[in-house]
Each structure stands twice: as C-alpha cells, then as structure tokens.
Scaffold this motif. Sequence first.
Motif, mmCIF file in Angstrom:
data_model
loop_
_atom_site.group_PDB
_atom_site.id
_atom_site.type_symbol
_atom_site.label_atom_id
_atom_site.label_comp_id
_atom_site.label_asym_id
_atom_site.label_seq_id
_atom_site.Cartn_x
_atom_site.Cartn_y
_atom_site.Cartn_z
ATOM 1 N N ASP A 201 0.816 -1.211 0.000
ATOM 2 C CA ASP A 201 0.000 0.000 0.000
ATOM 3 C C ASP A 201 0.847 1.258 0.000
ATOM 4 O O ASP A 201 0.333 2.361 0.091
ATOM 5 N N SER A 202 2.183 1.078 -0.100
ATOM 6 C CA SER A 202 3.101 2.209 -0.021
ATOM 7 C C SER A 202 3.930 2.301 -1.302
ATOM 8 O O SER A 202 4.140 1.303 -1.999
ATOM 9 N N THR A 203 4.408 3.507 -1.583
ATOM 10 C CA THR A 203 5.295 3.709 -2.733
ATOM 11 C C THR A 203 6.765 3.750 -2.318
ATOM 12 O O THR A 203 7.641 3.936 -3.169
ATOM 13 N N ALA A 204 7.057 3.572 -1.027
ATOM 14 C CA ALA A 204 8.423 3.754 -0.523
ATOM 15 C C ALA A 204 9.415 2.787 -1.168
ATOM 16 O O ALA A 204 10.535 3.173 -1.541
ATOM 17 N N ALA A 205 9.026 1.524 -1.292
ATOM 18 C CA ALA A 205 9.938 0.534 -1.879
ATOM 19 C C ALA A 205 10.257 0.887 -3.333
ATOM 20 O O ALA A 205 11.392 0.725 -3.798
ATOM 21 N N PHE A 206 9.253 1.374 -4.042
ATOM 22 C CA PHE A 206 9.473 1.733 -5.440
ATOM 23 C C PHE A 206 10.387 2.955 -5.546
ATOM 24 O O PHE A 206 11.269 3.000 -6.417
ATOM 25 N N VAL A 207 10.192 3.940 -4.683
ATOM 26 C CA VAL A 207 11.040 5.126 -4.709
ATOM 27 C C VAL A 207 12.495 4.740 -4.442
ATOM 28 O O VAL A 207 13.421 5.306 -5.047
ATOM 29 N N ALA A 208 12.707 3.761 -3.565
ATOM 30 C CA ALA A 208 14.073 3.272 -3.322
ATOM 31 C C ALA A 208 14.673 2.696 -4.600
ATOM 32 O O ALA A 208 15.861 2.885 -4.890
ATOM 33 N N LYS A 209 13.854 2.004 -5.384
ATOM 34 C CA LYS A 209 14.330 1.473 -6.664
ATOM 35 C C LYS A 209 14.663 2.606 -7.636
ATOM 36 O O LYS A 209 15.618 2.509 -8.419
ATOM 37 N N MET A 210 13.888 3.661 -7.604
ATOM 38 C CA MET A 210 14.164 4.810 -8.467
ATOM 39 C C MET A 210 15.530 5.404 -8.153
ATOM 40 O O MET A 210 16.320 5.692 -9.057
ATOM 41 N N ASN A 211 15.827 5.550 -6.880
ATOM 42 C CA ASN A 211 17.122 6.119 -6.495
ATOM 43 C C ASN A 211 18.267 5.164 -6.791
ATOM 44 O O ASN A 211 19.362 5.601 -7.160
ATOM 45 N N ALA A 212 18.021 3.861 -6.633
ATOM 46 C CA ALA A 212 19.054 2.885 -6.974
ATOM 47 C C ALA A 212 19.354 2.919 -8.478
ATOM 48 O O ALA A 212 20.519 2.850 -8.901
ATOM 49 N N ALA A 213 18.308 3.056 -9.286
ATOM 50 C CA ALA A 213 18.501 3.141 -10.737
ATOM 51 C C ALA A 213 19.257 4.417 -11.099
ATOM 52 O O ALA A 213 20.122 4.403 -11.985
ATOM 53 N N ALA A 214 18.945 5.519 -10.432
ATOM 54 C CA ALA A 214 19.654 6.774 -10.696
ATOM 55 C C ALA A 214 21.140 6.628 -10.385
ATOM 56 O O ALA A 214 22.003 7.116 -11.125
ATOM 57 N N GLU A 215 21.458 5.935 -9.308
ATOM 58 C CA GLU A 215 22.860 5.718 -8.942
ATOM 59 C C GLU A 215 23.566 4.868 -10.000
ATOM 60 O O GLU A 215 24.705 5.151 -10.387
ATOM 61 N N GLU A 216 22.884 3.833 -10.477
ATOM 62 C CA GLU A 216 23.473 2.972 -11.506
ATOM 63 C C GLU A 216 23.761 3.746 -12.793
ATOM 64 O O GLU A 216 24.739 3.467 -13.489
ATOM 65 N N LEU A 217 22.915 4.703 -13.108
ATOM 66 C CA LEU A 217 23.077 5.488 -14.331
ATOM 67 C C LEU A 217 24.044 6.655 -14.164
ATOM 68 O O LEU A 217 24.276 7.400 -15.119
ATOM 69 N N GLY A 218 24.589 6.831 -12.973
ATOM 70 C CA GLY A 218 25.523 7.928 -12.742
ATOM 71 C C GLY A 218 24.858 9.275 -12.574
ATOM 72 O O GLY A 218 25.483 10.317 -12.798
ATOM 73 N N MET A 219 23.593 9.267 -12.146
ATOM 74 C CA MET A 219 22.859 10.526 -11.929
ATOM 75 C C MET A 219 23.165 11.029 -10.519
ATOM 76 O O MET A 219 22.355 10.943 -9.600
ATOM 77 N N ASP A 220 24.352 11.585 -10.357
ATOM 78 C CA ASP A 220 24.864 11.923 -9.035
ATOM 79 C C ASP A 220 24.141 13.086 -8.371
ATOM 80 O O ASP A 220 24.225 13.262 -7.155
ATOM 81 N N ASP A 221 23.462 13.922 -9.162
ATOM 82 C CA ASP A 221 22.796 15.096 -8.603
ATOM 83 C C ASP A 221 21.275 14.945 -8.598
ATOM 84 O O ASP A 221 20.540 15.938 -8.677
ATOM 85 N N THR A 222 20.811 13.711 -8.516
ATOM 86 C CA THR A 222 19.372 13.424 -8.579
ATOM 87 C C THR A 222 18.918 12.703 -7.328
ATOM 88 O O THR A 222 19.588 11.787 -6.847
ATOM 89 N N THR A 223 17.757 13.113 -6.820
ATOM 90 C CA THR A 223 17.125 12.437 -5.684
ATOM 91 C C THR A 223 15.633 12.338 -5.965
ATOM 92 O O THR A 223 14.981 13.336 -6.294
ATOM 93 N N TYR A 224 15.091 11.136 -5.817
ATOM 94 C CA TYR A 224 13.650 10.919 -5.993
ATOM 95 C C TYR A 224 13.014 10.682 -4.630
ATOM 96 O O TYR A 224 13.524 9.905 -3.818
ATOM 97 N N THR A 225 11.902 11.389 -4.389
ATOM 98 C CA THR A 225 11.158 11.195 -3.143
ATOM 99 C C THR A 225 9.737 10.711 -3.404
ATOM 100 O O THR A 225 9.025 10.373 -2.467
ATOM 101 N N ASP A 226 9.328 10.708 -4.679
ATOM 102 C CA ASP A 226 7.986 10.226 -5.028
ATOM 103 C C ASP A 226 7.996 9.800 -6.499
ATOM 104 O O ASP A 226 8.883 10.187 -7.254
ATOM 105 N N PRO A 227 7.024 8.974 -6.925
ATOM 106 C CA PRO A 227 7.038 8.478 -8.298
ATOM 107 C C PRO A 227 6.423 9.432 -9.318
ATOM 108 O O PRO A 227 6.521 9.197 -10.521
ATOM 109 N N SER A 228 5.800 10.523 -8.867
ATOM 110 C CA SER A 228 5.104 11.415 -9.804
ATOM 111 C C SER A 228 5.850 12.710 -10.075
ATOM 112 O O SER A 228 5.639 13.349 -11.105
ATOM 113 N N GLY A 229 6.694 13.151 -9.144
ATOM 114 C CA GLY A 229 7.372 14.433 -9.279
ATOM 115 C C GLY A 229 6.629 15.588 -8.656
ATOM 116 O O GLY A 229 7.097 16.733 -8.707
#
Length: 451
Positions: A201-229
């Motif tokens: 019922d939460s989006t927290a686990a998915f947001v963690a995946k978003m940040n992990a993907a950003a790290e893998e792509l070298g997006m060093d100046d990016t932080t995601y806190t929600d899936p919609s923006g």
Amino acid sequence: MRRVDTEPEQTREAPLPPLPPLDLLARLTNTPPPPETPTRTLVRRIRIWTPVLLLLAVVFIGAQALRPLPDPALGAARTLYVLPGSFEIPWPDHGQGAVRIPGSGEIAVFGEQKPVPTASVAKIMTAYVILKEHPLKKGEEGPRITVDAKAVEEGKAKHESRIEGLTAGATFSQQDMLKMLMIPSGNNAARLLARWDGGGDSTAAFVAKMNAAAEELGMDDTTYTDPSGLDPKTVSTAVDQLKLAEAVMKSDVFRAIVAMPNATIKGLPEPLYNNNDSMLLAGLSIKGIKTGSSTPAGGTLVWAAYKTVGSRTPLILGSMMGQRVDGPDPNATKSLELVKSNSEKVVAAVRSGLRSVTVVSEGEVVGHLDNGFGRRTPVIAAKDLTVIGVPGQKLRAVLTGPGGALPRAAKAGTEIGTLTVGSGPQAPSVPVTVHGQVAEPTFTDRLSRLG
C-alpha cells in the motif's frame, strides 16, 4: 741436605702468528719479500674481485633472462577531436539545459547544473523502473493491473495532473498504464504503478528502486522522493536527465508511447492527450519525451528528436529545467508553454547544425604500440571514421586493445585494436592495424631493461 735449585724458571712464550706466504718463502730462502707497490696491490685486488664480479654478472644475466616481460601497451595520438567551425545554441536567459547525441556525446550544456525540482519529468524514471522490473517487448500488452481505491480517490484531486474516470477493481494492461503515466502525465497512475510493483500500500519501496537506478546510471545530482514528481524534494539536473533519457529510449515500448500525441484506452471515458502534443506536431521530428510543470519547478522538459544526416538518422536528446515567466502563473501553466517554446528553438537550431564529419581518414596514424622496452610501432586506422555532430563539438577518443593480451610480435597490417570517437555504446569506431612489423624483444632488450 736437600738440594735447592737456583736456576731461574723458564717462562713459555705465546706462539707467533703465521707469516704471509711471501714472507715465509723469503725466510726459508733467505730472500726478503718484494716491496709493496701499486701494481702488486692492483693485481692482488683483480685476482680477488674478478671471480666475485663474474658470479654477479652470471646472476644478473640469469635474472634478466628469467624476469617476466613487460606487457605491450597502446597509446593514442589524440584523446580529443574538435569538429571544425563554431555553433551557437539559442539558450534562454535563465535556467539550465543540455543537449547530447547518444554515441557522439554532449553537444552543449547551459546554466549551473544544480539540483532543482523536476515536476512530472520524474515520471521518466518511474517508467524506466517499471520496464526494468517488468520488461515488455514490442507489441506486448503485459500483465493486468487492478485499479485500487487510492487511485480512484486521487483521480478527483483538482490541483494536480491525474487520470479521471477510474473505477476500483477495473483492470488495465501494463502498457495502457504506461500510456496513462506518460501521455497526460497521470500522478495517480504513477502511484498505482509504484504500489503494484511494490506489492503493498506504499510507494516507498518503489522510490528506493528509483534512487538505486539513478545511482546505476551515474545521476549523481538526482534524488527521488515520489514516483510522480509532485513533491518538490524530487530534484535533478538537465545533464542527469539526459543520462536517464538515453537509457530509457532504448526500449521499443517506451519510444512508441512517448511519441503518441494522443491515445484511446478501452475503459476510460475520454481519450488521452499529450501535454507535449504541440511539439510532437511541430514538424521537427520530435518524438517525446516528457513535460513537467509546478510552482516550485516552473516549466521542465526532456525531449527526443531525430534528423537524417547522410545515411544515418541519429537520436538527439535535450532537456531544459527551471523555466519561469514573470508575473502570476497558477500551476506554472505559462511556464510550461515557455519551456516548450524555448526547447523548440533549441531543437530547430541543433537539427540545422548537425553535420557528418570524417575525423579520421584511412591510413592515418592514430597511435602507437609500445613493446614495453620503449620501441614504438605506429598504429593506423583501417578505414575512415565518421561522426555526426555540430561545429565546435568536442569528442572524446579512446584507443583500446583487442580484448585480450596485445601481441609481442605481429606482421604489418595486423589488426591490433579499435579507435572509438564519442561516448557510450553507440559511439562510432574503426579497427586499427600496426604500420610495420612488430618484432619479439631481443636478448639485448632483456639485458638492457632496468626499470
């Protein structure tokens, strides 16, 4: 009467040290030793040190002969190519932006690349993670996703982008949900996809995946806190967003969705219309990707366009963030129009400036092969290398080996590696060959090697 011995008691003397051989011979023959001279001293030292030096020489020669040989190495003649001429991009007066061609690298970067709110541009990462976790092939609809009560309730929000008319319990394919996410920018579709992926019922686990993907792509100046923006704490930069755009545009499914001006989905009361439809229809071969707007972010946009140059049609990616109009702008509606207008000018300029340029000609010396002993053999391009870019663009050049160990000996014309000009897996490259024979290291090479 007892006799008293009055003779003095004899004392024993310590034995004398042995004489040197020459002195002993002189005493035995009654001939005095020859006097010490520099010549006699030199001869004696030579007799003593010659065996020692010969032994050291044998040890040195043996060690040099058995010592592992140094690895051959390739060295590039140039690490940077600059396309001839100059080129200006009509950037706006404020904000930040970037343009790149996958394979050729960055064309230009504008403004300070500091993290700023992304608004709905964040949904690009939402789609990327969904397709990474649940891959779809071209033409596949994917699994059915059930609409929950939260998505229905969020569809009634008046001050955010959402998909209206959803009913609890209705199901839509994964591809249709991605269309709801990317075409009209449904915030409730983004959260529903996040909950579906996380299984709760939460989006927290998915947001963690978003940040992990950003790290893998070298997006060093990016932080995601929600899936919609919608959350202003979801921040990124124009340069980081192009790293994501290059990765997600490899998906056939994603490319097809973001290029749609509109779509009709069975089960929805109204067709979906793209917030980016004016650009998609502007005659500039723009094929996506995502707009965003909010009061904290202003207008944001990541775009993809194409331009045929010669026999190739490269993908051009661009981003622009922090675009704001002067004066009142409820929900950043005017700022959204501003970022689209400013981006269209950039797209048109870049497309007009693209050129096909031969940066390396067949037979041109592009580096050398060092045998490890300081002997260098020229390395030449086996054919022309052509890149697509704009005048003045800087392209990185890398000379790499064949994947295994470089040969210690090779005939003239032997392929020895690859020259790549550009960046990323799509960068153009040509094989390189040795220009002249490469000989095995000689015994003299081995002996003279001190390093």
